[in-house]
Design an enzyme around this catalytic site. Structure first.
Site, PDB file in Angstrom:
ATOM      1  N   ALA A 706      43.231  41.843  44.426  1.00 45.85           N
ATOM      2  CA  ALA A 706      43.870  40.914  43.492  1.00 45.85           C
ATOM      3  C   ALA A 706      43.147  40.899  42.153  1.00 45.85           C
ATOM      4  O   ALA A 706      43.548  40.174  41.250  1.00 45.85           O
ATOM      5  CB  ALA A 706      43.900  39.502  44.089  1.00 45.85           C
ATOM      6  N   HIS A 707      42.058  41.677  42.049  1.00 50.46           N
ATOM      7  CA  HIS A 707      41.272  41.742  40.809  1.00 50.46           C
ATOM      8  C   HIS A 707      41.061  43.195  40.435  1.00 50.46           C
ATOM      9  O   HIS A 707      40.539  43.970  41.227  1.00 50.46           O
ATOM     10  CB  HIS A 707      39.890  41.094  40.993  1.00 50.46           C
ATOM     11  CG  HIS A 707      39.915  39.727  41.576  1.00 50.46           C
ATOM     12  ND1 HIS A 707      38.894  39.237  42.371  1.00 50.46           N
ATOM     13  CD2 HIS A 707      40.845  38.736  41.504  1.00 50.46           C
ATOM     14  CE1 HIS A 707      39.191  38.001  42.742  1.00 50.46           C
ATOM     15  NE2 HIS A 707      40.368  37.678  42.232  1.00 50.46           N
ATOM     16  N   GLN A 708      41.488  43.564  39.255  1.00 48.11           N
ATOM     17  CA  GLN A 708      41.247  44.918  38.762  1.00 48.11           C
ATOM     18  C   GLN A 708      40.475  44.813  37.453  1.00 48.11           C
ATOM     19  O   GLN A 708      40.753  43.937  36.628  1.00 48.11           O
ATOM     20  CB  GLN A 708      42.563  45.667  38.545  1.00 48.11           C
ATOM     21  CG  GLN A 708      43.414  45.807  39.812  1.00 48.11           C
ATOM     22  CD  GLN A 708      44.332  44.629  40.058  1.00 48.11           C
ATOM     23  OE1 GLN A 708      44.936  44.105  39.131  1.00 48.11           O
ATOM     24  NE2 GLN A 708      44.466  44.190  41.308  1.00 48.11           N
TER      25      GLN A 708
END
Length: 777
Positions: A706-708
Site C-alpha cells: 500500500a506504500h510505494q
C-alpha cells in the site's frame, strides 16, 4: 438442488437482483453505485465460454441445503455465473485492466475453448476415456477442471501459474464485491457482512432540497472545475478566478494526444496530483498568494456522495480499480486515484519520520535537510494540520486481538498515531471518510487552497507531458503541462497549462513515467522502487468464543489502532518489520485467501466476519523498476527482506494463538492451517516453524503493497538520484517532484507524514523560485 428456488436471479445483463432493500436512502456519486457493469464486455464468444467455465470452477454451485441456514445454503448454491461474475469480469479484462499479461490471458482463454489448446495447457488430465477423447476445458467435468486449476498454481511454467493466480484474484474479488441496484450482494449475509457502514446515510430528497452547495457537493465544490462545461463557461470560470485563458490559434495536435489543444490556461504553479505531496504544495503556494492549478487524474468523491461499497469505490478511487500488480504478479499494489490521493483512502496511520531514518538519509545520502530544524518544523506543521493524535476509543476486533496477543507474550505493543479523533472508529475509511474527520489533503491543504481564493482543482485530468524549453544559457526550463480531460471512459479534450513552476506529485508509480514521457533521461528515474512488502497471517475466532463477544466483526471499528515493533529492529537499522492490522472487506479478503478448492474457499469466506488478520510491513532493501507504467512494473524481494518477513510470520502466528484463536494459518497456496486448541505444544511449534519458513519468492504467498516510494529519489549527486535536496529535477529547472518517489530509501512505516513534511520543505524552495521570477518579471 433446484437453483430456481434460490433468491439470486439474473437481471438480463448478467447482474444481480436480490429480494432485499438496503437501509440506505442513498444518493451516492453515480460512479459509486451498484446495479450495472461499469465496463463493456468485448470478449469473444469463445473467450467467454472458457471464462465462464473457469469462474464456475473457482465458485461452483453446491448443495448444502441440509444445514438449516438459508443464507448459507443460498451462498453455497450460487455459482459465479449465476451472479453474473463472468460478464462483469469480461468487462474488466476488455475495458479496465492495464497489464502486460492481459493479451496473453485472453489468448489462454481462447485456447481453452478448443480441444487442442486445452490439451496443450492441461495435458493428459483433459483426455476422456471414450471418444472423442480430446475435450475443451468447458467440456471437462467440474472435478477435473478443479484439479487442473489446483495444479496450475504450482506449475513450473510461470505463465500457467500467473494465469491461475490472475483468474483467481479477479473472479473472487468481483464475485464478493459486486452489488445489485439495491447496493447489495447476496453472499454477504452468509459471510456476516453488513455491506456499507449502517451508520452512514446519504441525503434524502428532502435534505437535498434544503442542503447548501457545500453539503451537496463537498467542501471543495467551489474550487473544482468541470471541464465538460461549454468553452464559454470555462473561459469565464478561469478568468473570474484570476487565471488568464486563451484559445490557441495554432491548433496542431500535441505529440502525445490525437486531439488539438482546446484552451491554454496560465498560472504561477501547476501541480500534477492532489495527494500527500501535491496537496501540501498546492495549499502552501496558494496561501502565499500565488495562482495554483491542481490536475488530478481521479474524480472528487465528496463525503455525502460516497457509497462505502467496496467494489465501486475501489474501482473509482484506486489506481487501476485496486487491481494493480507487478508484471509477474509477485506483488499486488494499492494506490489512491482520487482527489486527495492516497490520503483520502488510507488507514489513518500517521507516523513522524523515525530518527534512524533521518540519520541514515543525512549520513549515508548526504541530505542535510533531514537533520535540520526546518525539517523538524515541517513535521510539527503537518502533524498539527492533520490533527495527529494517538488516543484510542472503542478498539476494533483486529487491533484488540493484536494488543491482547502481544501483552500475553510480552511483545511490545503501542497505539498507532492517527490523523483522526480518538472516537473515530470507522472500518470503511479506505473507501472514503464519511464525515471528514480523517484529515486527508482534501480536508486540509486543499481547503487552504480553496479559502485562499488562488487555486482551482481540475479532476479527471490526466497529465500527458511536461513542457520545457531551453533558456539563454542552454539549460532546460519547465514551462507547463499538456493534459487530457476524461469524460467517463472517453477522452474529450486536450488542454495546455503555462506556468512559472511545475510540480509533479503523481506518486511513485506514475511520476517516473510522466517524467520519461517528457524527455527526461536521468537513469535513476524509475529505479530504486521500494514498496514496503507485506504478508499476512489469520486467526479464526468463532462467535461462540467466550473471550471475544459475538458482535465483534473483523471489518468494523477502527482499522488500525495498535502495532507491535517486536521484529522492527527500530533501535538499530530499522530494516525489520512492524506488525499492524489491515482493512479487509469481502473482495480483498477473498483475493489474499488461498484457493485450495471450491468448497474450501466458500468455507473460509463463510467465516469472514470472525477471521482476524494481522499483517507485517517490511522496510525493504529489495527494489523494483517502474518503466512505461502500467506496461512495466517489476519488484524483487531481497533475501534479508524475506528473512524479516518470515520472522514476522512466526510472531504473528504466536500472537493470534495467544489471543485465543481457535484456528490459525497463512496465505500460502498450500492452505496451511492449524486448530490451535486441538494441537499439542510440539505440534504447534512444528506448525509455526514450517509455516513461517515457507519461501516468499515462489509466488505462492501473496505479497502486497500500500506504500510505494523511491522511484525518483532525492540525493546530492545526479548519478545516484533524480532530484536534488530542494526537490528540483537535475535536468529541468523549475520542475519539482513532491511525492513519495523522492524518498532516498524505504521508510519502514506509513509514509504520509514524511511525504507531507518533505513536500512542505519543497514548497518553501518553490516559493523562493517564484519570488525571484516575480521580481524578474
Amino acid at each position: 438442488m433446484d437453483h430456481s428456488k434460490t433468491k439470486v436471479m439474473s437481471n438480463g445483463n448478467g447482474g444481480l437482483h436480490h429480494h432485499h432493500l438496503h437501509n440506505q436512502s442513498s444518493t451516492p456519486h453515480r460512479l459509486l453505485r451498484g446495479g450495472k457493469f461499469p465496463y463493456v464486455n468485448k470478449l469473444s464468444a469463445r473467450e467467454m465460454i472458457s471464462l465462464t467455465a473457469i469462474c464456475d470452477t473457482f465458485l461452483p454451485s453446491m448443495d448444502i441445503s441440509g444445514t438449516g441456514d438459508e443464507s448459507l445454503a443460498t451462498f453455497y448454491a450460487t455459482s459465479a455465473s449465476m451472479a453474473g461474475t463472468p460478464e462483469s469480469l469480461g468487462g474488466f479484462l476488455s475495458g479496465r485492466l492495464e497489464h502486460p499479461a492481459i493479451s496473453l490471458l485472453r489468448v489462454g482463454l481462447w485456447f481453452l475453448s478448443t480441444w487442442y489448446g486445452t490439451f496443450v495447457m492441461c495435458g493428459f488430465a483433459s483426455l476422456s476415456s471414450h471418444f472423442p477423447y480430446f475435450q475443451s476445458f468447458p467440456q471437462l467435468p467440474l472435478r477435473t477442471r478443479e484439479k487442473i486449476l489446483q495444479s496450475w498454481f504450482f506449475s513450473y511454467f510461470s505463465l500457467l501459474s500467473m494465469f491461475s493466480k490472475c483468474m483467481k484474484y479477479l473472479t473472487l474479488r468481483i464475485f464478493f464485491s459486486q452489488v445489485d441496484e439495491n447496493n447489495y450482494n447476496p453472499s454477504w449475509k452468509a459471510l456476516g457482512y453488513c455491506g456499507p457502514d449502517p451508520d452512514f446515510t446519504n441525503q434524502t430528497q428532502e435534505e437535498e432540497a434544503s442542503a447548501t452547495e457545500e453539503e451537496l457537493f463537498g467542501p471543495l465544490c467551489k474550487a473544482l472545475v468541470d471541464l465538460q462545461n461549454p468553452k464559454q463557461v470555462l473561459l469565464q470560470t478561469f478568468q473570474k478566478a484570476g487565471f488568464p485563458v486563451s484559445v490557441p490559434i495554432n491548433l496542431r495536435r500535441t505529440i502525445l494526444s490525437p486531439q488539438p489543444p482546446c484552451l491554454t490556461i496560465s498560472c504561477d504553479a501547476v501541480v500534477v496530483g492532489s495527494g500527500a505531496g501535491g496537496g501540501v504544495v498546492a495549499g502552501v503556494l496558494a496561501k502565499a498568494g500565488y495562482k495554483v492549478l491542481v490536475l488530478e487524474k481521479g474524480d472528487y468523491m465528496a463525503r455525502r456522495n460516497l457509497s462505502l461499497l467496496e467494489g465501486p469505490s475501489a474501482d473509482q478511487m484506486y489506481e487501476s480499480g485496486g487491481l494493480l500488480a507487478s508484471d509477474n504478479l509477485s506483488a499486488l499494489f494499492l494506490a489512491g486515484s482520487t482527489v486527495g490521493g492516497g490520503s483520502a483512502i488510507n488507514w489513518s496511520a500517521s507516523f513522524r519520520t523515525p530518527a534512524h531514518v533521518t540519520t541514515e538519509w543525512c549520513s549515508e545520502h548526504g541530505l542535510q535537510l533531514f537533520g535540520t530544524k526546518a525539517y523538524d518544523h515541517a513535521l510539527d506543521v503537518v502533524c498539527e494540520r492533520m490533527g495527529v493524535q494517538q488516543d484510542v476509543v472503542n478498539e476494533g476486533f483486529n487491533s484488540a486481538v493484536l494488543r491482547r496477543g502481544c501483552l500475553e507474550l510480552g511483545y511490545p505493543v503501542n497505539n498507532v498515531p492517527r490523523n483522526s479523533p480518538p472516537d473515530h472508529s470507522c472500518g470503511w475509511c479506505h473507501l472514503g471518510c464519511k464525515d471528514g474527520k480523517k484529515k486527508g489533503t482534501q480536508e486540509t491543504w486543499l481547503i487552504d487552497l480553496l479559502q485562499s481564493g488562488n487555486g482551482l482543482i481540475l479532476p479527471r485530468s490526466n497529465a500527458l507531458k511536461i513542457l520545457h524549453k531551453k533558456d539563454e544559457g542552454g539549460k532546460k526550463v519547465a514551462t507547463g503541462v499538456v493534459f487530457e480531460f476524461k469524460n467517463g471512459r472517453e477522452i474529450k479534450e486536450t488542454y495546455i497549462v503555462e506556468s512559472k513552476v511545475t510540480v509533479v506529485a503523481c506518486g511513485a508509480l506514475m511520476t517516473p513515467s510522466l517524467l520519461r514521457r517528457s524527455g527526461l533521461k536521468n537513469a535513476n528515474i524509475g529505479k530504486h522502487l521500494h514498496i514496503h512488502p507485506t504478508v499476512m497471517a489469520w486467526g479464526y475466532f468463532p462467535e461462540t468464543s467466550s473471550e471475544w463477544p459475538a458482535e465483534m466483526k473483523s471489518y468494523n471499528s477502527g482499522i488500525m489502532t495498535a502495532m507491535s515493533t517486536v521484529v522492527a529492529n527500530s533501535d538499530t537499522s530499522g530494516y525489520g518489520a512492524v506488525i499492524q492490522t489491515p482493512a479487509l472487506h469481502p473482495g480483498m479478503f477473498s483475493v489474499v485467501m488461498p484457493w485450495i478448492s471450491a468448497f474450501d474457499i466458500k468455507q473460509r469466506m463463510s467465516r469472514f466476519s470472525r477471521t482476524v488478520h494481522l499483517f507485517e510491513l517490511a522496510r525493504d532493501k529489495g527494489s523494483g523498476w517502474v518503466g512505461n507504467y502500467p506496461k512495466s512494473l517489476t519488484y524483487s524481494l531481497d533475501a534479508v527482506d524475506e528473512e524479516n518477513l518470515q520472522w514476522g510470520l512466526e510472531k504473528m502466528l504466536r500472537i493470534l494463538a495467544a489471543a485465543g484463536a481457535e484456528e490459525i494459518g497463512t496465505h500460502h497456496q498450500t492452505g496451511m492451517k492449524l486448530r490451535v486448541k486441538d494441537a499439542a505444544p510440539e505440534e504447534f511449534e512444528r506448525f509455526v516453524k514450517e509455516a513461517s519458513t515457507m519461501k516468499l519468492k515462489d509466488l505462492l504467498t501473496p505479497v502486497s503493497s500500500a506504500h510505494q516510494m523511491g522511484s525518483c529519489r532525492m540525493g546530492v549527486d545526479p548519478k545516484r538520484s533524480a532530484v536534488n535536496e530542494r526537490g528540483e529535477t537535475w535536468e529541468v529547472k523549475g520542475l519539482f517532484v513532491a511525492d513519495t518517489s523522492v524518498f532516498p530509501t524505504a521508510l519502514g512505516i506509513n509514509p504520509m507524514v514524511t511525504a507531507q513534511a518533505i513536500a512542505f520543505c519543497t514548497a518553501q524552495s518553490i516559493l523562493e523560485v517564484l519570488q525571484k521570477k516575480v521580481k524578474g518579471d
